[in-house]
Motif scaffolding. Structure first.
Motif, PDB file in Angstrom:
ATOM      1  N   VAL A   1       7.660  11.085  48.400  1.00 49.36           N
ATOM      2  CA  VAL A   1       6.426  11.519  47.855  1.00 49.36           C
ATOM      3  C   VAL A   1       5.863  12.969  47.767  1.00 49.36           C
ATOM      4  N   TYR A   2       6.646  13.723  48.481  1.00 51.37           N
ATOM      5  CA  TYR A   2       6.327  15.276  48.731  1.00 51.37           C
ATOM      6  C   TYR A   2       6.879  15.910  47.061  1.00 51.37           C
ATOM      7  N   ASP A   3       6.523  15.572  46.183  1.00 48.82           N
ATOM      8  CA  ASP A   3       6.785  16.251  44.912  1.00 48.82           C
ATOM      9  C   ASP A   3       5.796  17.096  44.358  1.00 48.82           C
ATOM     10  N   GLY A   4       4.551  17.367  44.957  1.00 44.80           N
ATOM     11  CA  GLY A   4       3.674  18.235  44.524  1.00 44.80           C
ATOM     12  C   GLY A   4       2.634  17.802  43.254  1.00 44.80           C
ATOM     13  N   ARG A   5       3.065  16.488  43.054  1.00 45.56           N
ATOM     14  CA  ARG A   5       2.029  16.054  41.881  1.00 45.56           C
ATOM     15  C   ARG A   5       0.919  14.958  42.402  1.00 45.56           C
ATOM     16  N   HIS A   6       0.949  14.726  43.581  1.00 44.53           N
ATOM     17  CA  HIS A   6       0.019  13.791  44.118  1.00 44.53           C
ATOM     18  C   HIS A   6      -1.059  15.017  44.536  1.00 44.53           C
ATOM     19  N   PRO A   7      -2.482  14.817  44.452  1.00 41.30           N
ATOM     20  CA  PRO A   7      -3.387  15.599  44.499  1.00 41.30           C
ATOM     21  C   PRO A   7      -3.402  16.227  46.249  1.00 41.30           C
ATOM     22  N   HIS A   8      -3.029  15.143  47.033  1.00 40.32           N
ATOM     23  CA  HIS A   8      -2.857  15.795  48.507  1.00 40.32           C
ATOM     24  C   HIS A   8      -1.441  16.015  49.053  1.00 40.32           C
TER      25      HIS A   8
ATOM     26  N   TRP B   1      14.145  22.920  42.646  1.00 42.65           N
ATOM     27  CA  TRP B   1      13.144  22.198  41.769  1.00 42.65           C
ATOM     28  C   TRP B   1      13.295  22.788  40.195  1.00 42.65           C
ATOM     29  N   GLU B   2      14.093  23.855  40.015  1.00 43.27           N
ATOM     30  CA  GLU B   2      14.082  24.114  38.562  1.00 43.27           C
ATOM     31  C   GLU B   2      15.266  23.276  38.202  1.00 43.27           C
ATOM     32  N   ALA B   3      16.139  22.584  38.927  1.00 42.05           N
ATOM     33  CA  ALA B   3      16.858  21.590  38.350  1.00 42.05           C
ATOM     34  C   ALA B   3      16.453  20.244  38.233  1.00 42.05           C
TER      35      ALA B   3
ATOM     36  N   PRO C   1       1.940  17.901  49.120  1.00 41.61           N
ATOM     37  CA  PRO C   1       2.702  19.270  48.911  1.00 41.61           C
ATOM     38  C   PRO C   1       4.009  18.982  48.415  1.00 41.61           C
ATOM     39  N   ARG C   2       4.825  20.052  47.755  1.00 42.77           N
ATOM     40  CA  ARG C   2       6.202  20.023  47.391  1.00 42.77           C
ATOM     41  C   ARG C   2       7.059  20.447  48.490  1.00 42.77           C
TER      42      ARG C   2
ATOM     43  N   THR D   1      12.236  15.277  36.574  1.00 41.51           N
ATOM     44  CA  THR D   1      12.687  13.857  37.232  1.00 41.51           C
ATOM     45  C   THR D   1      11.928  13.468  38.617  1.00 41.51           C
ATOM     46  N   GLU D   2      11.983  12.216  38.873  1.00 41.84           N
ATOM     47  CA  GLU D   2      11.256  11.835  39.836  1.00 41.84           C
ATOM     48  C   GLU D   2      12.072  12.176  40.981  1.00 41.84           C
ATOM     49  N   LEU D   3      11.353  12.544  42.181  1.00 43.11           N
ATOM     50  CA  LEU D   3      12.067  13.318  43.455  1.00 43.11           C
ATOM     51  C   LEU D   3      13.242  12.054  43.647  1.00 43.11           C
TER      52      LEU D   3
END
Length: 201
Positions: free
Chosen positions: A51-58, A82-84, A60-61, A88-90
Motif C-alpha cells: 500500500v506504500y505506493d505514494g498514490r493513496h492520499p495518506h 521507482w523509475e522502473a 507515503p512511497r 505498475t502496481e507495487l
C-alpha cells in the motif's frame, strides 16, 4: 501497527512472526495507512508493504523493503526502483523484493533453530515416524487416529510435567526462552502449562 501479511513457523509461532517491513527514502518507518470505509463511519489501518505506493492520499512511497521479525531482528534492505516501477502496481513490481524478504526471514528462523537446545536424533526420528504412522492410520481409520492422537496428548502431559518442573529448577526464564527459541513470555506460559502452575507466579 496495521493489518499486514505475516509469517510464522509451527514451532516458534508469534515469538518469531515475520513480515515485509517498509522504509521510506529517509530511512524512517512509516505509520500504518488508514483507509476509510465506504460508509465513512469506520476504517482500517493497513501496513501491508504494497500500500506504500505514494498514490493513496495518506500513504507515503516506500523506498526499501526489508524483512522484520517480532523478536526485533531486521533483514537487509532491498531498494525499490521507482523509475522502473512507473505506473505498475507495487504489489506486482515489488514482488521480487518481497520474496527476498521472505527468504531472509527463513534464514533468520533457521539460525534461531540452530541456537535452540538440540534434540537427539533418536527422538527426532521417533517423532517423525510417529507422525507418519498416524497420517497413515487416518486414511484407514480416522477414529483410531483420533485415539492415537489423544494418547499422544496424555503422554506429552505426563512426561512434560516433570520436564517442565526440572527446567524451572535449572534455568531462569531468559535461559529457557533461548533454549526453546521463544520469547520469555511464551516460554514462561509453555513451561507453566506443562508443569501445571500459574504463569503469573
Amino acid at each position: 501497527m496495521g493489518e499486514r501479511e505475516t509469517w510464522t513457523t509451527e514451532e516458534f509461532g508469534t515469538s518469531h512472526e515475520g513480515a515485509v517491513g517498509v522504509l521510506l527514502t529517509d530511512g524512517s518507518v512509516p505509520p500504518a495507512v488508514y483507509f476509510d470505509s465506504a460508509s465513512g463511519t469506520s476504517g482500517q489501518s493497513v501496513s501491508q508493504w504494497s500500500v506504500y505506493d505514494g498514490r493513496h492520499p495518506h500513504g507515503p512511497r516506500a523506498g526499501r523493503l526489508r524483512a522484520v521479525c517480532s523478536c526485533g531482528w531486521t533483514g537487509p534492505e532491498h531498494p525499490l526502483d521507482w523509475e522502473a516501477i512507473g505506473e505498475t502496481e507495487l504489489a506486482e513490481a515489488g514482488d521480487e523484493q518481497a520474496d527476498a524478504c521472505l527468504r531472509d526471514w527463513d534464514g533468520h528462523t533457521a539460525r534461531v533453530e540452530a541456537t535452540t537446545v538440540p534434540l537427539p536424533a533418536t527422538v527426532t526420528d521417533l517423532l517423525r515416524r510417529l507422525e507418519e504412522e498416524i497420517d497413515k492410520l487416518t486414511n484407514d481409520s480416522p477414529i483410531a487416529a483420533v485415539r492415537a492422537t489423544r494418547r499422544m496428548e496424555i503422554t506429552a502431559e505426563r512426561v512434560g510435567y516433570w520436564a517442565a518442573r526440572s527446567t524451572r529448577h535449572d534455568l531462569n526464564a531468559a535461559q529457557a526462552a533461548a533454549a526453546l527459541g521463544l520469547d520469555e513470555n511464551t516460554a514462561r506460559k509453555t513451561l507453566a502449562r506443562l508443569g501445571r502452575w500459574s504463569p503469573y507466579t
